[in-house]
Design a protein around this motif. Sequence first.
Motif, short mmCIF file in Angstrom:
data_model
loop_
_atom_site.label_atom_id
_atom_site.label_comp_id
_atom_site.label_asym_id
_atom_site.label_seq_id
_atom_site.Cartn_x
_atom_site.Cartn_y
_atom_site.Cartn_z
N GLU A 194 0.82 -1.22 -0.08
CA GLU A 194 -0.17 -0.06 -0.03
C GLU A 194 0.65 1.26 0.05
N VAL A 195 2.00 0.94 0.65
CA VAL A 195 2.91 2.34 0.72
C VAL A 195 3.58 2.38 -0.75
N VAL A 196 4.02 1.46 -1.25
CA VAL A 196 4.50 1.48 -2.77
C VAL A 196 3.25 2.00 -3.54
N ALA A 197 2.17 1.68 -3.54
CA ALA A 197 1.26 2.02 -4.44
C ALA A 197 1.04 3.52 -4.06
N ALA A 198 0.94 3.82 -2.85
CA ALA A 198 0.71 5.26 -2.63
C ALA A 198 1.81 6.28 -3.31
N ASP B 158 11.36 3.86 1.77
CA ASP B 158 12.59 3.75 2.22
C ASP B 158 12.26 2.79 3.56
N ASP B 159 13.08 1.90 3.61
CA ASP B 159 13.08 1.02 4.80
C ASP B 159 13.80 1.72 6.10
N LYS C 132 10.01 0.86 9.67
CA LYS C 132 8.77 1.16 8.83
C LYS C 132 9.40 0.97 7.51
N VAL C 133 8.31 0.80 6.65
CA VAL C 133 8.41 0.95 4.91
C VAL C 133 7.78 2.53 4.87
N TYR D 157 3.06 5.40 5.55
CA TYR D 157 3.79 4.21 6.16
C TYR D 157 3.40 3.04 6.47
N VAL D 158 4.09 1.86 6.81
CA VAL D 158 3.55 0.75 7.51
C VAL D 158 4.49 0.51 8.49
#
Length: 151
Positions: free
Chosen positions: A70-74, A89-90, A98-99, A114-115
């Motif tokens: 979801e972070v990548v998609a956002a 970023d990790d 976080k990612v 983030y997640v």
Amino acid sequence: MSRLQLALNVTDLEESIAFYSKLFATPPAKVREGYANWEIAEPPLKLVIFEATEGGTLNHLGVETESAEEVVAAESRLAAEGLATTGIDDTICCFASKVETWVTDPDGARWEWYVKTGDADTIGGDASDDEAVCCAPSAETVVLGRRADAG
């Protein structure tokens, strides 16, 4: 379920913990030196407070998601809309692994998408670095007479 994140600067951590615990009828999920957060079910909110000399001010906003996908998609959507992001970023930020990606609005308000992937023992980031993106208070924000990243 995603939830909105609100991160505030406060002058008295203990007083603010008591207030927000009563306001949302929920104890903090995490308390560290100069920091506390809540995972509030109703309304769905991630509330974060940072002890700082200038209370009552916005630290940053965010959207907490359930997955890195979801972070990548956002981040892809934001970049496609022409918004400058920090990329994915990790990292360690706000006592958590976080990612994440960050974007800044036209008036300078910072948004974190983030997640949380785990807990961490440090706040993360480097508050002395003007390029630091972590949610830690900026270099000019002092916590009780010491730098926010000290100790």
